[in-house]
Design an enzyme around this catalytic site. Structure first.
Site, PDB file in Angstrom:
ATOM      1  N   THR A 165       0.846  -1.196   0.000  1.00 56.85           N
ATOM      2  CA  THR A 165       0.000   0.000   0.000  1.00 56.85           C
ATOM      3  C   THR A 165       0.881   1.246   0.000  1.00 56.85           C
ATOM      4  O   THR A 165       2.073   1.167  -0.321  1.00 56.85           O
ATOM      5  CB  THR A 165      -1.002  -0.044   1.179  1.00 56.85           C
ATOM      6  OG1 THR A 165      -1.944   1.024   1.029  1.00 56.85           O
ATOM      7  CG2 THR A 165      -0.321   0.062   2.537  1.00 56.85           C
ATOM      8  N   ASN A 166       0.324   2.392   0.325  1.00 56.85           N
ATOM      9  CA  ASN A 166       1.081   3.649   0.282  1.00 56.85           C
ATOM     10  C   ASN A 166       0.619   4.564   1.404  1.00 56.85           C
ATOM     11  O   ASN A 166      -0.256   4.206   2.184  1.00 56.85           O
ATOM     12  CB  ASN A 166       0.917   4.297  -1.100  1.00 56.85           C
ATOM     13  CG  ASN A 166      -0.537   4.610  -1.406  1.00 56.85           C
ATOM     14  OD1 ASN A 166      -1.147   5.457  -0.774  1.00 56.85           O
ATOM     15  ND2 ASN A 166      -1.106   3.869  -2.347  1.00 56.85           N
ATOM     16  N   ARG A 167       1.188   5.748   1.487  1.00 55.77           N
ATOM     17  CA  ARG A 167       0.963   6.623   2.642  1.00 55.77           C
ATOM     18  C   ARG A 167      -0.241   7.555   2.511  1.00 55.77           C
ATOM     19  O   ARG A 167      -0.383   8.483   3.302  1.00 55.77           O
ATOM     20  CB  ARG A 167       2.209   7.482   2.890  1.00 55.77           C
ATOM     21  CG  ARG A 167       3.433   6.697   3.290  1.00 55.77           C
ATOM     22  CD  ARG A 167       4.548   7.666   3.642  1.00 55.77           C
ATOM     23  NE  ARG A 167       5.826   7.017   3.744  1.00 55.77           N
ATOM     24  CZ  ARG A 167       6.242   6.331   4.807  1.00 55.77           C
ATOM     25  NH1 ARG A 167       5.458   6.215   5.858  1.00 55.77           N
ATOM     26  NH2 ARG A 167       7.429   5.776   4.811  1.00 55.77           N
ATOM     27  N   SER A 168      -1.105   7.341   1.541  1.00 52.10           N
ATOM     28  CA  SER A 168      -2.260   8.238   1.399  1.00 52.10           C
ATOM     29  C   SER A 168      -3.154   8.174   2.637  1.00 52.10           C
ATOM     30  O   SER A 168      -3.471   7.095   3.123  1.00 52.10           O
ATOM     31  CB  SER A 168      -3.066   7.819   0.168  1.00 52.10           C
ATOM     32  OG  SER A 168      -4.269   8.553   0.122  1.00 52.10           O
TER      33      SER A 168
END
Ligand code: C5P
Length: 214
Positions: A21-24
């Site tokens: 996933t990512n940091r959004s």
């Protein structure tokens, strides 16, 4: 008006317990959904997991992966919507095949590889469906160059460019500093402001395009 907004960072499964996933944070997308609701629009918020609470009076559709998000957005647009604002941070890559069982450590093994395949580009896939399309370009270099390229490649009406290398704006904070670019080459460089105010500026532009088409 029926406005569809995507938010959050998609989660691409590696195995039953692990994801990419990512940091959004989802904050900008939720702010757009709330601003559209407060203007009287019907809103569908298609969101990857976030730590935010579900907004009132908005249809919230919870999805995990980029593929799930595409399926949900495509069916919502086919049913008829006036605008799609893609604020989600969609993963570019997904594991080529998610393992059905938890991947085990192996004694003596100190290196491994994970094969990834490209996720579908949601905006590019729905470009022929009706509705104003708004994308985001989160960049750490050549902000406007990259944003213009995405605007034309994905067939968008507007793109909201933000420099995610800044610490006072962008990912995970309440403020954003963006430039809104349109198909005619106009660049609206906005000062640092709350994500809610950015949401209202984007929706002002969407409204103008929707009105011009009717
Ligand atoms: O290509 P890039 O990921 O930088 O483009 C960002 C824009 O495209 C965002 O609006 C994002 O939501 C959207 N996007 C998409 N499908 C993908 C990747 C990004 O719709 N697979």
């Amino acid at each position: 008006m029926h406005v569809v907004v995507s938010a959050g960072g998609t989660q691409e499964p590696i195995d039953p317990v692990r994801i990419i996933t990512n940091r959004s944070s989802g904050k900008q997308g939720y702010a757009i959904a709330e601003a559209a609701r407060d203007r009287g629009a019907r809103v569908t918020l298609v969101t990857a997991p976030t730590a935010l609470t579900d907004p009132d009076l908005i249809e919230v559709v919870k999805v995990g992966s980029a593929r799930d998000m595409l399926a949900s957005i495509e069916s919502t647009l086919r049913a008829g919507a006036d605008a799609l604002v893609m604020a989600a941070a969609v993963a570019d890559w997904e594991p080529a095949s998610a393992a059905r069982q938890k991947v085990k450590k192996v004694d003596g093994q100190d290196r491994t590889t994970l094969e990834l395949t490209k996720t579908p580009d949601i905006l590019a896939t729905v470009r022929e469906l009706p509705g104003v399309k708004v994308g985001f370009a989160a960049e750490t270099e050549d902000l406007l160059g990259n944003a213009k390229e995405k605007l034309s490649r994905k067939g968008l009406d507007l793109i909201v460019a933000n420099d995610v290398s800044a610490t006072d704006a962008g990912f995970n904070v309440d403020n954003n500093r963006v430039v809104i670019l349109d198909r005619d080459g106009a660049q609206d460089e906005l000062p640092l402001m709350s994500k809610r105010d950015v949401a209202d500026r984007i929706l002002d532009r969407v409204r103008r395009i929707v009105d011009a088409r009717h």
